[in-house]
Write a protein that holds these residues in place. Sequence first.
Motif, mmCIF file in Angstrom:
data_model
loop_
_atom_site.group_PDB
_atom_site.id
_atom_site.type_symbol
_atom_site.label_atom_id
_atom_site.label_comp_id
_atom_site.label_asym_id
_atom_site.label_seq_id
_atom_site.Cartn_x
_atom_site.Cartn_y
_atom_site.Cartn_z
ATOM 1 N N TYR A 189 60.730 31.166 35.974
ATOM 2 C CA TYR A 189 60.533 32.354 35.112
ATOM 3 C C TYR A 189 61.668 33.393 35.337
ATOM 4 O O TYR A 189 61.807 33.683 36.434
ATOM 5 N N LEU A 190 61.810 34.177 34.148
ATOM 6 C CA LEU A 190 62.659 35.213 34.350
ATOM 7 C C LEU A 190 62.366 36.135 35.309
ATOM 8 O O LEU A 190 62.962 36.902 36.224
ATOM 9 N N GLU A 191 61.032 36.368 35.579
ATOM 10 C CA GLU A 191 60.424 37.208 36.499
ATOM 11 C C GLU A 191 60.133 36.702 37.793
ATOM 12 O O GLU A 191 59.492 37.360 38.570
ATOM 13 N N GLY A 192 60.573 35.434 38.147
ATOM 14 C CA GLY A 192 60.371 34.960 39.481
ATOM 15 C C GLY A 192 59.336 33.623 39.498
ATOM 16 O O GLY A 192 58.324 34.023 38.614
ATOM 17 N N GLY A 193 59.393 32.845 40.080
ATOM 18 C CA GLY A 193 58.266 31.764 40.405
ATOM 19 C C GLY A 193 58.117 30.805 39.306
ATOM 20 O O GLY A 193 58.940 30.975 38.173
ATOM 21 N N CYS A 194 57.349 29.920 39.511
ATOM 22 C CA CYS A 194 57.244 28.888 38.521
ATOM 23 C C CYS A 194 55.991 28.683 37.642
ATOM 24 O O CYS A 194 55.760 28.274 36.652
ATOM 25 N N TRP A 195 55.216 29.689 38.183
ATOM 26 C CA TRP A 195 53.854 29.980 37.172
ATOM 27 C C TRP A 195 54.400 30.865 36.097
ATOM 28 O O TRP A 195 54.882 31.893 36.437
ATOM 29 N N GLN A 196 53.939 30.420 34.816
ATOM 30 C CA GLN A 196 54.312 31.514 33.849
ATOM 31 C C GLN A 196 53.483 32.639 33.969
ATOM 32 O O GLN A 196 52.413 32.716 34.206
ATOM 33 N N PRO A 197 54.409 34.002 33.907
ATOM 34 C CA PRO A 197 53.394 35.304 34.139
ATOM 35 C C PRO A 197 52.511 35.308 33.034
ATOM 36 O O PRO A 197 52.682 34.936 31.911
ATOM 37 N N ARG A 198 51.555 36.184 33.564
ATOM 38 C CA ARG A 198 50.332 36.521 32.375
ATOM 39 C C ARG A 198 50.468 37.692 31.588
ATOM 40 O O ARG A 198 49.508 37.973 30.819
ATOM 41 N N GLY A 199 51.432 38.552 32.115
ATOM 42 C CA GLY A 199 51.471 39.902 31.491
ATOM 43 C C GLY A 199 52.773 40.223 30.724
ATOM 44 O O GLY A 199 53.732 39.211 30.547
ATOM 45 N N GLY A 200 52.640 41.179 30.146
ATOM 46 C CA GLY A 200 53.885 41.694 29.216
ATOM 47 C C GLY A 200 53.871 43.097 28.933
ATOM 48 O O GLY A 200 52.909 43.556 29.376
ATOM 49 N N HIS A 201 54.487 43.503 27.677
ATOM 50 C CA HIS A 201 54.328 44.751 27.356
ATOM 51 C C HIS A 201 54.472 44.782 25.994
ATOM 52 O O HIS A 201 55.029 43.970 25.139
#
Length: 201
Positions: A189-201
Amino acid sequence: MTSRRTPAAVLFAAGLLALTACGTTSTTGDGAAPSPSAYPSVDWAARARDAAARHDARFPEIVAQCAGRATTLPPVPGATSTDPAADKYAENNGFKRELPDTPMAQCRGEAHATRIREALTGEGKTVPRTEAELRTALEGLGYTVDPGAISATSADGGRLWFEMHVYDGGPCVGGQLHAPVRIETHGPYLEGGCWQPRGGH
């Protein structure tokens, strides 16, 4: 009249001394500044080549399946949306975007996913149902399973997920082991790592 310093004043003075020391350059014993060679830079390209070589040595069958695939990234299409609402939605969900993969990386990811799927869910196989069983099975296939790579819950009769990075030049591979079983590959993912990030804005 003797001056009395409170503990707070002493701490404040110590803090000022520490701040004035910031930015100073340490010297060698003879007073000369250390040479730039004392801080060698990291050769990231060499590290990437070494990592890729380790991956290829561990998974020669994956390498053979993907021989000849392109190793350059495909061109990124330009934005074509004229809908402000769609643009805003895309911006708010940008944290879910995956980094693009080369055709070689995509092929290798699909090959790893197929290899894991067949080993865990193929004919005559018993699908892992616990974190310990899944970790043992993945490590038995030669993968490094980091803490946090596996997620399980007892809700709804038991659910089991995993997301892992195939180290040394490999892709992200993951999925779910509860019905319907799904194991697939994707880019980090763009924010790093393989787990989908849970946050946003």
